[in-house]
Design an enzyme around this catalytic site. Structure first.
Site, PDB file in Angstrom:
ATOM      1  N   GLN A 239      -2.324  -4.985   0.249  1.00 22.60           N
ATOM      2  CA  GLN A 239      -3.394  -4.370   1.040  1.00 22.60           C
ATOM      3  C   GLN A 239      -4.753  -4.832   0.536  1.00 22.60           C
ATOM      4  OE1 GLN A 239      -2.594  -0.168   0.860  1.00 22.60           O
ATOM      5  NE2 GLN A 239      -0.851  -0.327   2.248  1.00 22.60           N
TER       6      GLN A 239
ATOM      7  N   ASP B 148       8.561  -0.476  -1.369  1.00 15.41           N
ATOM      8  CA  ASP B 148       8.747   0.600  -0.383  1.00 15.41           C
ATOM      9  C   ASP B 148      10.210   1.043  -0.284  1.00 15.41           C
ATOM     10  OD1 ASP B 148       6.055   0.560   0.205  1.00 15.41           O
ATOM     11  OD2 ASP B 148       6.277  -0.741   1.948  1.00 15.41           O
TER      12      ASP B 148
ATOM     13  N   LYS C 141       6.224  -2.945  10.285  1.00 12.00           N
ATOM     14  CA  LYS C 141       4.963  -2.173  10.215  1.00 12.00           C
ATOM     15  C   LYS C 141       3.824  -3.033   9.664  1.00 12.00           C
ATOM     16  CE  LYS C 141       4.623   1.504   7.251  1.00 12.00           C
ATOM     17  NZ  LYS C 141       3.408   1.487   6.417  1.00 12.00           N
ATOM     18  N   SER C 142       4.076  -3.763   8.577  1.00 14.48           N
ATOM     19  CA  SER C 142       2.990  -4.562   7.982  1.00 14.48           C
ATOM     20  C   SER C 142       2.500  -5.624   8.963  1.00 14.48           C
ATOM     21  CB  SER C 142       3.489  -5.257   6.709  1.00 14.48           C
ATOM     22  OG  SER C 142       3.735  -4.316   5.705  1.00 14.48           O
TER      23      SER C 142
ATOM     24  N   SER D 191      -1.229  -5.828  -5.060  1.00 17.93           N
ATOM     25  CA  SER D 191      -1.413  -5.085  -3.809  1.00 17.93           C
ATOM     26  C   SER D 191      -1.715  -6.029  -2.653  1.00 17.93           C
ATOM     27  CB  SER D 191      -2.552  -4.076  -3.939  1.00 17.93           C
ATOM     28  OG  SER D 191      -2.879  -3.568  -2.658  1.00 17.93           O
TER      29      SER D 191
HETATM   30  C1  S3P Z   1       1.585  -2.898   2.561  1.00 18.97           C
HETATM   31  C2  S3P Z   1       1.473  -3.145   1.214  1.00 18.97           C
HETATM   32  C3  S3P Z   1       2.086  -2.274   0.194  1.00 18.97           C
HETATM   33  C4  S3P Z   1       3.159  -1.384   0.802  1.00 18.97           C
HETATM   34  C5  S3P Z   1       2.692  -0.716   2.078  1.00 18.97           C
HETATM   35  C6  S3P Z   1       2.342  -1.768   3.113  1.00 18.97           C
HETATM   36  C7  S3P Z   1       0.922  -3.836   3.492  1.00 18.97           C
HETATM   37  O1  S3P Z   1       1.088  -1.459  -0.369  1.00 18.97           O
HETATM   38  O2  S3P Z   1       3.573  -0.414  -0.138  1.00 18.97           O
HETATM   39  O3  S3P Z   1       3.705   0.123   2.596  1.00 18.97           O
HETATM   40  O4  S3P Z   1       1.223  -3.808   4.711  1.00 18.97           O
HETATM   41  O5  S3P Z   1       0.085  -4.626   3.028  1.00 18.97           O
HETATM   42  P1  S3P Z   1       0.140  -1.940  -1.609  1.00 18.97           P
HETATM   43  O6  S3P Z   1      -0.717  -3.048  -1.142  1.00 18.97           O
HETATM   44  O7  S3P Z   1      -0.652  -0.716  -1.972  1.00 18.97           O
HETATM   45  O8  S3P Z   1       1.099  -2.354  -2.695  1.00 18.97           O
END
Ligand code: S3P
Length: 414
Positions: A154, A301, A9-10, A152
């Site tokens: 994200q 996760d 997914k990421s 994070s």
């Molecule tokens: C993700 C980062 C994580 C993860 C999320 C996907 C990403 O979140 O929990 O399911 O794809 O960068 P955070 O950046 O809020 O830790």
């Protein structure tokens, strides 16, 4: 049994976004079929990117960073990655946009991404609570040096994507390492990005990216649910082929090994800077362990399903420093403790984690998922291990990341 899982997914979110930013047409295979990645795809289409499919291949017509102002709100649905990465990607692209989300996403913190983007010069407004909707107006972005206050990926990725539209240099310092797909993909595409210790530097030299073809490796976060079944049921062996084996995502499998899980990782090779290969798990007896600190982001996760493993392990498992779980798709600490408690688990809720004593015989119960895909999948697995019936209030929410989850579980258990 061998399984080939849908794409990570990421990486799928990032592949769509980088393909949209690239010059020319990219071809993506094994893209995640979940609703979250669909949300990123629709938002990009609303910003003028043409995306089509030919059989299994998703074709993205990149416009080199040129986007159109969308006519309507960009709807991120349940997807934090869509909202935060697109906020960064669009901040310096000269367009006006409003990002919204569903009830769960509209409760999640967005100031963590808005604040450093404003430091770069972005014009961003949030609700008074620091949540969506996020209003973005055209602005010119400059340099930034920023130390992430919360671990994070994200936020890190949003700043690097914003940096691609800025004139300046962007330094992101991450005291605790998080998933590094954005850095690896940018590096593989020839962008001027350096990683040195805890500092990622996006230089000003090269921002244009060529179009690319990518087969996305299987999602290890999805694999964790099926691997748990194979570990806990008797006489099982399950192999995931073409799985993503990036070390920043392997925390669950490393923890499982420490608990006594039989795991074999083989055939490593690289695709767009990412390690991929096969991973085999076999039925095992487990013991409790402690998990905390820098280990947490690499399995954040997977903590809901790790709680189910802990309930079947001999002794106590303690998870600490995982307060971020409270601001995921649901308050996952609360959801884990409530639901495991109602199945007969010996579980104590901590402010930043949980303590679980095992092994116990789980009993079937009514599960409240809070519409959270990972709570639904973790407790669906628990249901297969329990005596009596387990009923989820929203089994379909697994479609957020893993639409085929219930079918694949059936294949594994039958
Ligand atoms: C993700 C980062 C994580 C993860 C999320 C996907 C990403 O979140 O929990 O399911 O794809 O960068 P955070 O950046 O809020 O830790």
């Amino acid at each position: 049994m061998h399984l080939h899982l849908p794409g990570d997914k990421s990486i799928s979110h990032r592949a769509l976004i980088l393909a949209a930013l690239a010059d020319g047409t990219s071809h993506l295979t094994n893209l995640s079929p979940g609703d979250d990645v669909d949300a990123t795809r629709s938002c990009l289409e609303q910003c003028g990117i043409r995306i089509s499919a030919e059989g299994e291949v998703v074709i993205v017509a990149g416009r080199g960073g040129d986007f159109q102002t969308p006519d309507e709100d960009l709807v991120a649905g349940n997807s934090g990655t869509t909202a935060r990465l697109l906020a960064g990607m669009l901040a310096g692209r000269g367009i006006q946009a409003r990002l919204t989300g569903d009830a769960s996403l509209s409760r999640r913190p967005m100031e963590r991404v808005a604040e450093p983007l404003r430091q770069m010069g972005a014009d961003i407004e949030l609700s008074p609570a620091g949540t969506l909707p996020l209003e973005l107006r055209p602005a010119c972005l400059g340099s930034l040096t920023y130390t992430l206050p919360v671990a994070s990926a994200q936020v890190k990725s949003a700043l690097l994507l914003a940096g691609l539209a800025s004139e300046g240099v962007v330094n992101v310092i991450e005291p605790v390492p998080t998933r590094n797909h954005t850095e690896l993909m940018l590096q593989a595409l020839g962008v001027d990005i350096q990683v040195s210790g805890d500092r990622i530097t996006l230089g000003s030299a090269k921002r244009q990216m060529p179009a690319f073809d990518l087969e996305i490796p299987g999602d290890p976060s999805s694999a964790a649910f099926l691997a748990t079944l194979a570990i806990l049921l008797p006489d099982m062996e399950l192999t995931f082929d073409d799985l993503l084996l990036n070390p920043t995502r392997m925390g669950f499998f490393r923890a499982l090994q420490r608990m006594g899980g039989q795991i074999i990782w083989t055939g490593k090779r690289r695709a767009v800077g990412e390690e991929t290969g096969s991973l085999t798990v076999q039925s095992s007896s487990l013991k409790g362990i402690e998990i905390s600190g820098a280990e947490i982001p690499a399995l954040i996760d997977e903590l809901p399903i790790l709680a189910i493993l802990a309930s079947q392990a001999e002794g106590v498992t303690v998870v600490r420093d995982a307060g971020e779980l409270r601001v995921k798709e649901s308050d996952r600490i609360r959801a884990i403790c409530e639901n495991l408690g109602s199945m007969g688990g010996q579980v104590e809720e901590l402010s930043d984690g949980f303590r679980i004593r095992g092994p116990i015989s789980l009993k079937g119960a009514a599960i409240t998922t809070y519409g959270d895909h990972r709570i639904a999948m973790a407790f669906s697995v628990a249901g297969y291990l329990a005596d009596g019936e387990t009923a989820l209030d929203d089994p379909d929410c697994v479609a957020i990341s893993f639409p085929d989850f219930h079918n694949l579980v059936q294949r594994v258990v039958s």
